[in-house]
Design a protein around this motif. Structure first.
Motif, PDB file in Angstrom:
ATOM      1  N   ARG A  60       0.557  -1.549  -0.102  1.00 13.13           N
ATOM      2  CA  ARG A  60      -0.011   0.142   0.071  1.00 13.13           C
ATOM      3  C   ARG A  60       0.730   1.456  -0.322  1.00 13.13           C
ATOM      4  N   PRO A  61       1.467   1.625  -0.909  1.00  7.74           N
ATOM      5  CA  PRO A  61       2.365   2.645  -1.212  1.00  7.74           C
ATOM      6  C   PRO A  61       1.548   4.027  -1.633  1.00  7.74           C
ATOM      7  N   ALA A  62       2.511   4.990  -1.404  1.00  9.50           N
ATOM      8  CA  ALA A  62       1.325   6.505  -1.227  1.00  9.50           C
ATOM      9  C   ALA A  62       2.388   6.594  -2.883  1.00  9.50           C
ATOM     10  N   VAL A  63       2.033   6.621  -3.835  1.00 10.45           N
ATOM     11  CA  VAL A  63       2.494   7.069  -5.250  1.00 10.45           C
ATOM     12  C   VAL A  63       2.018   8.946  -5.431  1.00 10.45           C
ATOM     13  N   PHE A  64       3.345   9.316  -6.048  1.00 14.40           N
ATOM     14  CA  PHE A  64       3.057  10.037  -6.872  1.00 14.40           C
ATOM     15  C   PHE A  64       3.269  10.085  -7.935  1.00 14.40           C
ATOM     16  N   LEU A  65       1.922  10.527  -8.592  1.00 15.29           N
ATOM     17  CA  LEU A  65       2.038  10.947 -10.363  1.00 15.29           C
ATOM     18  C   LEU A  65       2.105  12.041 -10.825  1.00 15.29           C
ATOM     19  N   GLY A  66       3.311  12.113 -11.997  1.00 14.87           N
ATOM     20  CA  GLY A  66       3.414  13.882 -11.955  1.00 14.87           C
ATOM     21  C   GLY A  66       3.907  13.761 -13.273  1.00 14.87           C
ATOM     22  N   ASP A  67       4.703  14.902 -13.655  1.00 15.63           N
ATOM     23  CA  ASP A  67       5.312  15.446 -14.926  1.00 15.63           C
ATOM     24  C   ASP A  67       7.013  15.626 -14.384  1.00 15.63           C
ATOM     25  N   SER A  68       7.959  16.077 -14.916  1.00 16.07           N
ATOM     26  CA  SER A  68       8.988  16.485 -14.362  1.00 16.07           C
ATOM     27  C   SER A  68       8.953  16.858 -13.522  1.00 16.07           C
ATOM     28  N   ILE A  69       8.065  17.625 -12.917  1.00 16.39           N
ATOM     29  CA  ILE A  69       8.479  18.551 -11.470  1.00 16.39           C
ATOM     30  C   ILE A  69       8.342  17.562 -10.798  1.00 16.39           C
ATOM     31  N   THR A  70       7.521  16.372 -10.488  1.00 15.18           N
ATOM     32  CA  THR A  70       7.671  15.381  -9.986  1.00 15.18           C
ATOM     33  C   THR A  70       9.066  14.753  -9.509  1.00 15.18           C
ATOM     34  N   GLU A  71       8.735  14.334 -10.604  1.00 13.55           N
ATOM     35  CA  GLU A  71      10.002  13.462 -11.102  1.00 13.55           C
ATOM     36  C   GLU A  71      11.460  13.979 -10.604  1.00 13.55           C
ATOM     37  N   MET A  72      11.988  15.261 -10.888  1.00 16.08           N
ATOM     38  CA  MET A  72      12.757  15.986 -10.193  1.00 16.08           C
ATOM     39  C   MET A  72      12.655  16.319  -8.451  1.00 16.08           C
ATOM     40  N   ALA A  73      11.448  16.382  -7.682  1.00 16.36           N
ATOM     41  CA  ALA A  73      11.473  15.953  -6.531  1.00 16.36           C
ATOM     42  C   ALA A  73      11.389  15.635  -5.896  1.00 16.36           C
ATOM     43  N   ARG A  74      12.499  15.938  -4.275  1.00 13.56           N
ATOM     44  CA  ARG A  74      13.043  14.739  -3.862  1.00 13.56           C
ATOM     45  C   ARG A  74      12.306  14.595  -2.453  1.00 13.56           C
ATOM     46  N   LEU A  75      11.800  13.078  -2.384  1.00 18.75           N
ATOM     47  CA  LEU A  75      10.385  12.971  -1.827  1.00 18.75           C
ATOM     48  C   LEU A  75      11.094  12.252  -1.059  1.00 18.75           C
ATOM     49  N   PRO A  76      10.583  11.848   0.608  1.00 20.97           N
ATOM     50  CA  PRO A  76      10.883  11.165   1.716  1.00 20.97           C
ATOM     51  C   PRO A  76      10.955   9.744   1.313  1.00 20.97           C
ATOM     52  N   GLU A  77      11.351   8.747   2.255  1.00 22.76           N
ATOM     53  CA  GLU A  77      11.045   7.556   1.582  1.00 22.76           C
ATOM     54  C   GLU A  77       9.955   6.718   2.372  1.00 22.76           C
ATOM     55  N   THR A  78       9.389   7.655   3.668  1.00 16.78           N
ATOM     56  CA  THR A  78       7.865   7.057   2.920  1.00 16.78           C
ATOM     57  C   THR A  78       6.839   7.931   4.105  1.00 16.78           C
ATOM     58  N   ILE A  79       5.530   7.891   4.764  1.00 15.39           N
ATOM     59  CA  ILE A  79       5.120   8.679   4.759  1.00 15.39           C
ATOM     60  C   ILE A  79       3.672   8.034   5.669  1.00 15.39           C
ATOM     61  N   CYS A  80       3.848   8.234   7.055  1.00 11.86           N
ATOM     62  CA  CYS A  80       2.850   7.341   7.359  1.00 11.86           C
ATOM     63  C   CYS A  80       2.622   6.227   7.716  1.00 11.86           C
ATOM     64  N   GLY A  81       4.228   5.489   7.405  1.00 11.82           N
ATOM     65  CA  GLY A  81       4.544   4.171   7.324  1.00 11.82           C
ATOM     66  C   GLY A  81       4.595   3.730   6.758  1.00 11.82           C
ATOM     67  N   LYS A  82       4.214   4.077   5.159  1.00 18.50           N
ATOM     68  CA  LYS A  82       3.694   3.851   3.897  1.00 18.50           C
ATOM     69  C   LYS A  82       5.156   4.380   2.683  1.00 18.50           C
ATOM     70  N   PRO A  83       5.148   3.563   2.641  1.00 12.77           N
ATOM     71  CA  PRO A  83       6.709   3.346   1.465  1.00 12.77           C
ATOM     72  C   PRO A  83       5.896   4.737   0.238  1.00 12.77           C
TER      73      PRO A  83
END
Length: 215
Positions: A60-83
């Motif tokens: 049950r991951p948290a999925v960030f759908l997006g374009d290059s702006i999302t692709e370039m983002a540095r996101l944490p490994e987890t949120i609320c215990g979800k990858p």
């Protein structure tokens, strides 16, 4: 016979030259096939492979759908215990993900899908309908969705109005972060300072959507 001999030799040499030239062209063509970039190695296809690989086996991951702006983002490994899986693909628009999302997430059950698209749909007359159609498809994959406004660019107000209307029609929360002046370096893509505002705003909204405390 002696007079014909030079002509015979010339004919043989000509045929041999033609055969050698044909073989050279064949070899050059074959070499080109090996060295030419193949279509399935382009950026979009590589990103699709990487996203599917990242999703494989996750609970049950948290999925960030997006374009290059999302692709370039540095996101944490987890949120609320979800990858977290960064599913940003440079150059894509809303309609692209209506086709791609079910294929990328086939076999996966996301706890949350965050949609940060629209920068490549500025000027589109069908952006609202495309966005609503995408959200309708994503509801089949996850019960929790979140929609993010596009970054400040020319035409952002118009496309954000379309995105917001689509989100409201589908009952999906709409997140708009107030980015300070100078948040982009080319009028579209965010600077490091821009991401320091954009990313936390989305993560706060995602935490709220998941109903938990931030990691």
């Amino acid at each position: 016979m002696k007079r014909a001999l030079p002509w015979i030799l010339a004919a043989v040499a000509f045929v041999a030259f033609g055969a050698s030239f044909s073989e050279l062209r064949r070899m050059r063509g074959r070499f080109g096939e090996v060295t030419r970039p193949r279509e399935h190695h382009d950026h979009r296809d590589v990103r699709q492979f990487m996203i599917k690989a990242a999703l494989a086996g996750l609970d049950r991951p948290a999925v960030f759908l997006g374009d290059s702006i999302t692709e370039m983002a540095r996101l944490p490994e987890t949120i609320c215990g979800k990858p977290i899986v960064n599913a940003g693909i440079g150059g894509v628009g809303v309609a692209d993900f209506e086709y791609l999302a079910p294929r990328l997430m086939d076999g996966s059950t996301p706890s949350l899908i965050i949609v940060a698209l629209g920068a490549n749909d500025v000027g589109s007359t069908t952006a609202q309908r495309d966005y609503a159609d995408l959200l309708s498809e994503l509801k089949k994959l996850s019960s929790k969705l979140l929609v993010v406004a596009v970054t400040p660019l020319d035409g952002a107000d118009q496309v954000n109005a379309q995105i917001k209307a689509a989100a409201q029609s589908e009952g999906v929360p709409f997140v708009e972060s107030l980015l300070p002046a100078g948040s982009t370096f080319d009028g579209i893509h965010l600077t490091a300072a821009g991401y320091k505002v954009w990313t936390p705003a989305i993560l706060r909204a995602a935490t709220k959507a998941l109903g938990c405390q931030a990691d």
